[in-house]
Motif scaffolding. Sequence first.
Motif, PDB file in Angstrom:
ATOM      1  N   PHE A  18       0.864  -1.171   0.000  1.00 26.26           N
ATOM      2  CA  PHE A  18       0.000   0.000   0.000  1.00 26.26           C
ATOM      3  C   PHE A  18       0.904   1.225   0.000  1.00 26.26           C
ATOM      4  O   PHE A  18       1.745   1.383   0.877  1.00 26.26           O
ATOM      5  N   ILE A  19       0.720   2.093  -1.000  1.00 24.82           N
ATOM      6  CA  ILE A  19       1.586   3.252  -1.190  1.00 24.82           C
ATOM      7  C   ILE A  19       0.746   4.512  -1.102  1.00 24.82           C
ATOM      8  O   ILE A  19      -0.273   4.643  -1.795  1.00 24.82           O
ATOM      9  N   LEU A  20       1.144   5.426  -0.243  1.00 26.22           N
ATOM     10  CA  LEU A  20       0.402   6.660  -0.040  1.00 26.22           C
ATOM     11  C   LEU A  20       0.578   7.611  -1.223  1.00 26.22           C
ATOM     12  O   LEU A  20       1.643   7.654  -1.850  1.00 26.22           O
ATOM     13  N   SER A  21      -0.464   8.373  -1.510  1.00 24.16           N
ATOM     14  CA  SER A  21      -0.349   9.434  -2.505  1.00 24.16           C
ATOM     15  C   SER A  21       0.633  10.483  -1.998  1.00 24.16           C
ATOM     16  O   SER A  21       0.894  10.604  -0.795  1.00 24.16           O
ATOM     17  N   ASP A  22       1.175  11.251  -2.925  1.00 22.77           N
ATOM     18  CA  ASP A  22       2.135  12.287  -2.531  1.00 22.77           C
ATOM     19  C   ASP A  22       1.522  13.295  -1.569  1.00 22.77           C
ATOM     20  O   ASP A  22       2.198  13.806  -0.663  1.00 22.77           O
ATOM     21  N   THR A  23       0.241  13.612  -1.750  1.00 20.60           N
ATOM     22  CA  THR A  23      -0.419  14.577  -0.869  1.00 20.60           C
ATOM     23  C   THR A  23      -0.356  14.133   0.586  1.00 20.60           C
ATOM     24  O   THR A  23      -0.031  14.923   1.477  1.00 20.60           O
ATOM     25  N   ILE A  24      -0.656  12.871   0.837  1.00 21.25           N
ATOM     26  CA  ILE A  24      -0.620  12.342   2.201  1.00 21.25           C
ATOM     27  C   ILE A  24       0.822  12.197   2.675  1.00 21.25           C
ATOM     28  O   ILE A  24       1.163  12.564   3.811  1.00 21.25           O
ATOM     29  N   TYR A  25       1.688  11.682   1.803  1.00 22.50           N
ATOM     30  CA  TYR A  25       3.077  11.432   2.190  1.00 22.50           C
ATOM     31  C   TYR A  25       3.788  12.718   2.601  1.00 22.50           C
ATOM     32  O   TYR A  25       4.554  12.740   3.574  1.00 22.50           O
ATOM     33  N   HIS A  26       3.515  13.802   1.884  1.00 24.60           N
ATOM     34  CA  HIS A  26       4.204  15.071   2.188  1.00 24.60           C
ATOM     35  C   HIS A  26       3.744  15.700   3.497  1.00 24.60           C
ATOM     36  O   HIS A  26       4.385  16.631   4.000  1.00 24.60           O
ATOM     37  N   GLU A  27       2.648  15.213   4.032  1.00 24.35           N
ATOM     38  CA  GLU A  27       2.173  15.717   5.324  1.00 24.35           C
ATOM     39  C   GLU A  27       2.842  15.006   6.496  1.00 24.35           C
ATOM     40  O   GLU A  27       2.699  15.435   7.648  1.00 24.35           O
ATOM     41  N   PRO A  31      12.475  12.451   8.896  1.00 24.56           N
ATOM     42  CA  PRO A  31      12.113  11.233   8.155  1.00 24.56           C
ATOM     43  C   PRO A  31      10.846  10.602   8.730  1.00 24.56           C
ATOM     44  O   PRO A  31      10.568  10.750   9.933  1.00 24.56           O
ATOM     45  N   PRO A  32      10.073   9.921   7.877  1.00 21.26           N
ATOM     46  CA  PRO A  32       8.830   9.322   8.366  1.00 21.26           C
ATOM     47  C   PRO A  32       9.112   8.308   9.474  1.00 21.26           C
ATOM     48  O   PRO A  32      10.124   7.594   9.434  1.00 21.26           O
ATOM     49  N   PRO A  33       8.264   8.236  10.481  1.00 15.47           N
ATOM     50  CA  PRO A  33       8.460   7.242  11.551  1.00 15.47           C
ATOM     51  C   PRO A  33       8.263   5.834  11.014  1.00 15.47           C
ATOM     52  O   PRO A  33       7.667   5.632   9.941  1.00 15.47           O
ATOM     53  N   PRO A  34       8.780   4.820  11.729  1.00 16.35           N
ATOM     54  CA  PRO A  34       8.582   3.427  11.288  1.00 16.35           C
ATOM     55  C   PRO A  34       7.096   3.121  11.130  1.00 16.35           C
ATOM     56  O   PRO A  34       6.257   3.567  11.911  1.00 16.35           O
ATOM     57  N   HIS A  35       6.792   2.350  10.081  1.00 15.13           N
ATOM     58  CA  HIS A  35       5.417   1.913   9.811  1.00 15.13           C
ATOM     59  C   HIS A  35       4.469   3.092   9.620  1.00 15.13           C
ATOM     60  O   HIS A  35       3.278   3.008   9.938  1.00 15.13           O
ATOM     61  N   ALA A  36       4.987   4.201   9.082  1.00 17.61           N
ATOM     62  CA  ALA A  36       4.157   5.396   8.903  1.00 17.61           C
ATOM     63  C   ALA A  36       2.978   5.115   7.987  1.00 17.61           C
ATOM     64  O   ALA A  36       1.852   5.558   8.252  1.00 17.61           O
ATOM     65  N   THR A  37       3.228   4.379   6.910  1.00 15.79           N
ATOM     66  CA  THR A  37       2.141   4.105   5.966  1.00 15.79           C
ATOM     67  C   THR A  37       1.058   3.269   6.610  1.00 15.79           C
ATOM     68  O   THR A  37      -0.141   3.528   6.441  1.00 15.79           O
ATOM     69  N   ASP A  38       1.463   2.249   7.386  1.00 18.05           N
ATOM     70  CA  ASP A  38       0.469   1.397   8.063  1.00 18.05           C
ATOM     71  C   ASP A  38      -0.458   2.233   8.939  1.00 18.05           C
ATOM     72  O   ASP A  38      -1.665   1.983   8.993  1.00 18.05           O
ATOM     73  N   LEU A  39       0.113   3.238   9.585  1.00 20.73           N
ATOM     74  CA  LEU A  39      -0.666   4.058  10.517  1.00 20.73           C
ATOM     75  C   LEU A  39      -1.574   5.058   9.811  1.00 20.73           C
ATOM     76  O   LEU A  39      -2.508   5.584  10.418  1.00 20.73           O
ATOM     77  N   HIS A  40      -1.305   5.314   8.515  1.00 23.45           N
ATOM     78  CA  HIS A  40      -2.046   6.360   7.811  1.00 23.45           C
ATOM     79  C   HIS A  40      -2.932   5.827   6.690  1.00 23.45           C
ATOM     80  O   HIS A  40      -3.448   6.600   5.888  1.00 23.45           O
ATOM     81  N   ALA A  73       2.149  10.302  -7.712  1.00 22.27           N
ATOM     82  CA  ALA A  73       2.586  11.683  -7.906  1.00 22.27           C
ATOM     83  C   ALA A  73       1.718  12.405  -8.926  1.00 22.27           C
ATOM     84  O   ALA A  73       0.982  13.334  -8.587  1.00 22.27           O
ATOM     85  N   ARG A  74       1.764  11.989 -10.182  1.00 22.49           N
ATOM     86  CA  ARG A  74       1.069  12.726 -11.242  1.00 22.49           C
ATOM     87  C   ARG A  74      -0.452  12.631 -11.113  1.00 22.49           C
ATOM     88  O   ARG A  74      -1.165  13.595 -11.381  1.00 22.49           O
ATOM     89  N   LEU A  75      -0.953  11.458 -10.707  1.00 19.55           N
ATOM     90  CA  LEU A  75      -2.399  11.288 -10.553  1.00 19.55           C
ATOM     91  C   LEU A  75      -2.861  11.498  -9.118  1.00 19.55           C
ATOM     92  O   LEU A  75      -4.060  11.506  -8.846  1.00 19.55           O
ATOM     93  N   ASN A  76      -1.906  11.595  -8.187  1.00 19.72           N
ATOM     94  CA  ASN A  76      -2.205  11.842  -6.770  1.00 19.72           C
ATOM     95  C   ASN A  76      -3.171  10.804  -6.200  1.00 19.72           C
ATOM     96  O   ASN A  76      -4.127  11.123  -5.496  1.00 19.72           O
TER      97      ASN A  76
END
Length: 319
Positions: A18-27, A31-40, A73-76
């Motif tokens: 599961f890969i976050l969109s750039d909009t979410i990732y940039h928030e 550096p992102p904390p461990p397991h940041a994507t899992d939490l978001h 990125a391009r399609l967000n």
Amino acid sequence: MANIKIQTTDNHTLGAWFILSDTIYHELPFPPPPHATDLHISEAMLHNARLCSFSMATWALSTHIRLYSAFTARLNTNVLAIDYRGFGDSPGNTYRGRAAWDWLIAQGALPQDVLIVGHSLGTAVASRLSVSLSKDGVKFRGTVLMSPFSSLYTLLDTYHIFGLFPVMLPINMIPRAASKCFLIHEFDTLSVISKVKVPLLILHAEDGWDISHTHSDALFDALLEPYLPPVYSLPASQESWSKQQWNEYHTQLVTWRETHKSLLARTVIPNFGLMDQFEGFGERIVLLKTFTGSHNEIGTLEGVQDVICATFFRPETLH
């Protein structure tokens, strides 16, 4: 990126990213904390509803990673990329995609926000899932088929290694092998594609030698055919037809061509490709054939991403 496991109803486990969109990732803090994507993941479903579910033989190929980066990125969009069974982290030998769909809905995704994307062999899986959801009356965002094939039988007949050597030529010399009875799955997209009841985009590069672009032509023609008038099949012996039958046949051909022309909107994109589209079952059906892009890279082309965005996220801009 979160490396996740999805449980199926028959107690198998599918590997996925599961890969976050750039909009979410940039928030996220850097550096992102461990397991940041899992939490978001739930937050991503809530605050950026666009989501693409990819069906790939294996999600970790470098070309696929570039594709995910382009979509986030391009399609967000957020991206769920699945290894279907028998590939990568997913055991077993068959996969219809419903477990991944159920996982997305359980995480808070809304059906109308989910775009189902399949590439190559994954187009058969994406098509079957799209048909299943359509039969259940589920209205999702749409379906994208990149470098699809009409059926596995036809693919074997038309596949050439490096675009030169027909793979079935030596096999056809073996008794009974020509019947392809060794195939476990038919993956016959051509026979079911007309049952998909959402916007549909078919993408193919004319320079892709792995799977000929004629497969995409066949799929698009199958979607268009129900809206065209019938035409007599030519007899085995043309001398058996009367003059009246030939006149009727000619009239049918003229009517067919006129109807075909009135239904189909064709756009020539200079130095890029050709796009055909029509309205079927109240939804937009699009075929985009690019001059270049090859089998694996077509989804990474910026022009292709723009067509995906226009077809599914900004349809009012597609003419």
